[in-house]
Scaffold this active site. Structure first.
Site, PDB file in Angstrom:
ATOM      1  N   LYS A 267      -3.216   7.489  10.108  1.00  0.00           N
ATOM      2  CA  LYS A 267      -1.806   7.642   9.721  1.00  0.00           C
ATOM      3  C   LYS A 267      -1.667   7.317   8.244  1.00  0.00           C
ATOM      4  O   LYS A 267      -1.745   6.161   7.828  1.00  0.00           O
ATOM      5  CB  LYS A 267      -0.881   6.727  10.530  1.00  0.00           C
ATOM      6  CG  LYS A 267       0.571   7.177  10.318  1.00  0.00           C
ATOM      7  CD  LYS A 267       1.605   6.096  10.462  1.00  0.00           C
ATOM      8  CE  LYS A 267       1.786   5.209   9.270  1.00  0.00           C
ATOM      9  NZ  LYS A 267       2.385   5.844   8.084  1.00  0.00           N
TER      10      LYS A 267
ATOM     11  N   GLU B  25      -6.980  -5.203   5.170  1.00  0.00           N
ATOM     12  CA  GLU B  25      -7.134  -5.272   3.710  1.00  0.00           C
ATOM     13  C   GLU B  25      -5.726  -5.340   3.147  1.00  0.00           C
ATOM     14  O   GLU B  25      -5.012  -4.337   3.135  1.00  0.00           O
ATOM     15  CB  GLU B  25      -7.818  -4.001   3.181  1.00  0.00           C
ATOM     16  CG  GLU B  25      -9.210  -3.773   3.699  1.00  0.00           C
ATOM     17  CD  GLU B  25     -10.236  -4.696   3.075  1.00  0.00           C
ATOM     18  OE1 GLU B  25      -9.906  -5.375   2.091  1.00  0.00           O
ATOM     19  OE2 GLU B  25     -11.350  -4.738   3.594  1.00  0.00           O
TER      20      GLU B  25
ATOM     21  N   CYS C  12      -4.053  -3.159  -5.402  1.00  0.00           N
ATOM     22  CA  CYS C  12      -4.097  -4.422  -4.650  1.00  0.00           C
ATOM     23  C   CYS C  12      -4.760  -5.528  -5.450  1.00  0.00           C
ATOM     24  O   CYS C  12      -4.374  -6.684  -5.342  1.00  0.00           O
ATOM     25  CB  CYS C  12      -4.793  -4.226  -3.319  1.00  0.00           C
ATOM     26  SG  CYS C  12      -6.404  -3.440  -3.507  1.00  0.00           S
TER      27      CYS C  12
ATOM     28  N   GLU D  18       3.392 -10.594  -4.763  1.00  0.00           N
ATOM     29  CA  GLU D  18       2.734  -9.380  -5.226  1.00  0.00           C
ATOM     30  C   GLU D  18       3.812  -8.390  -5.658  1.00  0.00           C
ATOM     31  O   GLU D  18       4.579  -7.893  -4.834  1.00  0.00           O
ATOM     32  CB  GLU D  18       1.907  -8.783  -4.087  1.00  0.00           C
ATOM     33  CG  GLU D  18       1.139  -7.567  -4.524  1.00  0.00           C
ATOM     34  CD  GLU D  18       0.345  -6.949  -3.392  1.00  0.00           C
ATOM     35  OE1 GLU D  18       0.872  -6.858  -2.282  1.00  0.00           O
ATOM     36  OE2 GLU D  18      -0.801  -6.554  -3.645  1.00  0.00           O
TER      37      GLU D  18
HETATM   38  P1  NAD Z   1       2.879  -1.214   3.540  1.00  0.00           P
HETATM   39  O1  NAD Z   1       2.293  -2.396   4.231  1.00  0.00           O
HETATM   40  O2  NAD Z   1       4.332  -1.112   3.421  1.00  0.00           O
HETATM   41  O3  NAD Z   1       2.418   0.134   4.289  1.00  0.00           O
HETATM   42  C1  NAD Z   1       1.075   0.409   4.548  1.00  0.00           C
HETATM   43  C2  NAD Z   1       1.004   1.309   5.764  1.00  0.00           C
HETATM   44  O4  NAD Z   1       1.556   0.609   6.874  1.00  0.00           O
HETATM   45  C3  NAD Z   1       1.781   2.611   5.623  1.00  0.00           C
HETATM   46  O5  NAD Z   1       1.055   3.652   6.235  1.00  0.00           O
HETATM   47  C4  NAD Z   1       3.048   2.320   6.401  1.00  0.00           C
HETATM   48  O6  NAD Z   1       3.647   3.467   6.966  1.00  0.00           O
HETATM   49  C5  NAD Z   1       2.543   1.397   7.500  1.00  0.00           C
HETATM   50  N1  NAD Z   1       3.584   0.527   8.024  1.00  0.00           N
HETATM   51  C6  NAD Z   1       4.680   0.041   7.367  1.00  0.00           C
HETATM   52  N2  NAD Z   1       5.429  -0.698   8.208  1.00  0.00           N
HETATM   53  C7  NAD Z   1       4.812  -0.680   9.417  1.00  0.00           C
HETATM   54  C8  NAD Z   1       5.105  -1.254  10.686  1.00  0.00           C
HETATM   55  N3  NAD Z   1       6.212  -1.978  10.892  1.00  0.00           N
HETATM   56  N4  NAD Z   1       4.225  -1.048  11.697  1.00  0.00           N
HETATM   57  C9  NAD Z   1       3.126  -0.292  11.504  1.00  0.00           C
HETATM   58  N5  NAD Z   1       2.802   0.290  10.346  1.00  0.00           N
HETATM   59  C10 NAD Z   1       3.634   0.090   9.303  1.00  0.00           C
HETATM   60  O7  NAD Z   1       2.127  -1.148   2.162  1.00  0.00           O
HETATM   61  P2  NAD Z   1       2.356  -0.084   0.987  1.00  0.00           P
HETATM   62  O8  NAD Z   1       3.632  -0.410   0.317  1.00  0.00           O
HETATM   63  O9  NAD Z   1       2.138   1.297   1.501  1.00  0.00           O
HETATM   64  O10 NAD Z   1       1.112  -0.416   0.045  1.00  0.00           O
HETATM   65  C11 NAD Z   1       1.107  -1.477  -0.800  1.00  0.00           C
HETATM   66  C12 NAD Z   1       0.349  -2.649  -0.212  1.00  0.00           C
HETATM   67  O11 NAD Z   1      -0.992  -2.265   0.117  1.00  0.00           O
HETATM   68  C13 NAD Z   1       0.205  -3.776  -1.185  1.00  0.00           C
HETATM   69  O12 NAD Z   1       0.498  -4.983  -0.559  1.00  0.00           O
HETATM   70  C14 NAD Z   1      -1.269  -3.713  -1.584  1.00  0.00           C
HETATM   71  O13 NAD Z   1      -1.798  -4.907  -2.050  1.00  0.00           O
HETATM   72  C15 NAD Z   1      -1.901  -3.254  -0.345  1.00  0.00           C
HETATM   73  N6  NAD Z   1      -3.234  -2.682  -0.615  1.00  0.00           N
HETATM   74  C16 NAD Z   1      -4.347  -3.438  -0.297  1.00  0.00           C
HETATM   75  C17 NAD Z   1      -5.621  -2.964  -0.573  1.00  0.00           C
HETATM   76  C18 NAD Z   1      -6.837  -3.773  -0.228  1.00  0.00           C
HETATM   77  O14 NAD Z   1      -7.931  -3.203  -0.151  1.00  0.00           O
HETATM   78  N7  NAD Z   1      -6.725  -5.067  -0.013  1.00  0.00           N
HETATM   79  C19 NAD Z   1      -5.766  -1.712  -1.166  1.00  0.00           C
HETATM   80  C20 NAD Z   1      -4.633  -0.976  -1.482  1.00  0.00           C
HETATM   81  C21 NAD Z   1      -3.366  -1.478  -1.186  1.00  0.00           C
END
Ligand code: NAD
Length: 496
Positions: free
Chosen positions: A189, A265, A300, A399
């Site tokens: 997804k 992650e 991230c 963050e």
């Molecule tokens: P997010 O957590 O809002 O969303 C990530 C994914 O989770 C999306 O596909 C989203 O649709 C899904 N999601 C959101 N709410 C959900 C729920 N209630 N239930 C199930 N799935 C849900 O994150 P974002 O804004 O898309 O991305 C930014 C974040 O990703 C930052 O915190 C960043 O640090 C992190 N990130 C981490 C790494 C790593 O390797 N550690 C790499 C890239 C990004």
């Protein structure tokens, strides 16, 4: 190498896959619902994408399960899976311009970053896991002579992957490449902000020879499609990249459903520690600027906390501020642009909110701080630097995920380590010093998954990446990622 490409013209010709990819075919969502896919470059609606929900996830999981049970992928010889994944890597390379354009239109990163950074890394990742899988041997345990104990590594079955929008295809590839290489079926997804490249790659996987049902992509919102995948009773493992807040939800989903394996992650607040004895302050300043402004800070492991020794503070900050000028936001489709847009209106508002909070809590705004290029209809924020930040302030703790740097000073190495570790996150730390002993001592003391020394480069696909503390657990990249997508079976044979 891409000097001759007119990306605007290419963008006007490109076609979008707007349906879910289930069982080897593009299909509308079961409910017929769609959502607007908005480009942050100019606020334009690019496509109406199938909005997957629980029923679509269920269809995809069923397709994945039946492909797994039929053995069309899992039972192929590792060498055969290798050939197909290497072919997929070649197709990704061949279509790199198209895939890069999809990502730039979808989330606003500069086109050359997408083309020469992300797409190369995606192809490398898929090729690496393809090449790896016929070189891994199982084990025989040291038993008495009367027994033979085999320890074999088996695929889990159906792996769900939920990924963010900042590196849409790369974050997906870090999951699907090792999961597929190990013989699993996958339901991916993508983030609702950036579904386009994943949908195209699913089609390329079919073309490469990945059998129908083995690799499925269901676009949709987190609360519906993401949650349904996290709670599905027939998903064996869920690999997540995204925020810490949502990562915690996946632990809950697992606990309340079938206890599926969860790999997380999550977020970061990387401390970038610069000592006065750094080998070259110019290089360190470039690392600091790239570290926070690359991808508009939507990274991230963005080097969001500059922890600098007090005696070089003034000179170093002046260097970083001068370098920040090259990151003035520009048109993401222009090859000269180094910093594009934010991903969407929501993220822009969130980042601007943090900037206001920084001012209100007493940090000194040294550069930027404004939204710009509003006439384009898109979402752009200037490179922003705060000085005189204290580690207790919100901008040093949360963050931000935007081009906002917080500068904090230290006097002693012990103080630098204390500041660096005073965070709920533990994804990465950067360190600049010429003193080898000090560097090793500090690297050991830092509670993070990756420490880079005298560079921002944390290595390619061959090294693991992941977090300590609330940055998550489990590792992406390297052979260690295969641990997330396989389980060990002991077969104990009496031969006495
Ligand atoms: P997010 O957590 O809002 O969303 C990530 C994914 O989770 C999306 O596909 C989203 O649709 C899904 N999601 C959101 N709410 C959900 C729920 N209630 N239930 C199930 N799935 C849900 O994150 P974002 O804004 O898309 O991305 C930014 C974040 O990703 C930052 O915190 C960043 O640090 C992190 N990130 C981490 C790494 C790593 O390797 N550690 C790499 C890239 C990004």
């Amino acid at each position: 190498m891409n000097a001759a490409i007119d990306w605007r013209t290419e963008a006007s010709r490109i076609s979008f896959r707007d349906k879910a990819f289930i069982g080897g075919r593009f299909v509308a969502s079961a409910a017929g619902e769609t959502f607007d896919n908005i480009s942050p470059i100019d606020g334009r609606v690019l496509a109406k994408i199938a909005a997957g929900d629980a029923e679509d996830i269920d269809r995809a999981v069923k397709a994945a399960r039946s492909a797994f049970e039929a053995g069309v992928w899992a039972d192929q010889a590792p060498k055969a899976r290798k050939r197909i994944l290497v072919k997929l890597a070649e197709l990704i390379q061949k279509h790199a311009n198209e895939l890069a354009l999809l990502e730039t239109l979808d989330m606003g990163k500069p086109i050359l970053n997408a083309r020469n950074g992300d797409m190369r890394a995606v192809a490398e990742c898929v090729r690496w896991y393809g090449e790896t899988i016929d070189k891994i041997y199982d084990e025989i345990a040291p038993t008495p002579k009367t027994a033979l104990a085999l320890i074999t590594r088996e695929p889990l079955g159906v792996v769900g992957a939920v990924v963010p929008w900042n590196f849409p295809l790369l974050m997906a590839a870090w999951k699907f490449a090792p999961a597929l290489a190990a013989g699993n079926s996958v339901v991916l997804k993508p983030a609702e902000q950036s579904p386009l490249s994943a949908l195209r790659v699913a089609e390329l996987a079919l073309e490469a020879g990945v059998p129908p049902g083995v690799f499925n992509v269901v676009p949709g919102f987190g609360e519906s499609a993401g949650q349904a995948l996290g709670r599905h009773m027939d998903v064996d493992a869920l690999a997540f990249t995204g925020s810490t807040e949502v990562g915690k939800l996946f632990l809950k989903y697992s606990a309340e459903s079938n206890m599926k394996i969860v790999g997380l992650e999550c977020g970061g607040k990387t401390p970038n520690i610069v000592f006065a004895d750094a080998p070259d302050l110019e290089t360190a300043a470039q690392g600091a600027a790239d570290g926070i402004f690359y991808n508009s800070g939507q990274v991230c492991d963005a080097a969001s906390r500059l922890i600098v020794e007090d005696k070089i503070h003034d000179v170093f900050l002046a260097k970083v501020a001068a370098l920040a000028k090259s990151y003035a936001p520009g048109d993401p489709l222009d090859e000269k642009t180094q910093m594009g847009s934010m991903v969407d209106a929501t993220q822009t508002k969130r980042v601007l909110g943090f900037i206001e909070k920084g001012k209100a809590e007493g940090a000194a705004l040294a550069l930027g701080g404004r939204q710009v290029r509003q006439e384009t209809g898109g979402f752009y924020i200037e490179p922003t630097i705060f000085d005189r930040v204290e580690n207790r302030m919100t901008i040093a703790r949360e963050e931000i995920f935007g081009p906002v740097l917080s500068t904090i000073v230290f006097k002693t190495p012990e103080e630098a380590v204390k500041l660096a570790n005073d965070s709920k996150y533990g994804l990465e730390a950067n360190l600049w010093t010429n003193d080898l002993t000090k560097a090793h001592r500090i690297a050991r003391a830092l509670r993070v998954g990756t420490v880079t020394i005298n560079s921002r480069d944390g290595g390619g696909i061959e090294v693991p990446f992941g977090g300590y503390k609330q940055s998550g657990f489990g590792r992406d990249k390297s052979l260690h990622a295969l641990d997330k997508y396989t389980q060990l079976k002991t077969t104990y044979i009496s031969i006495g």
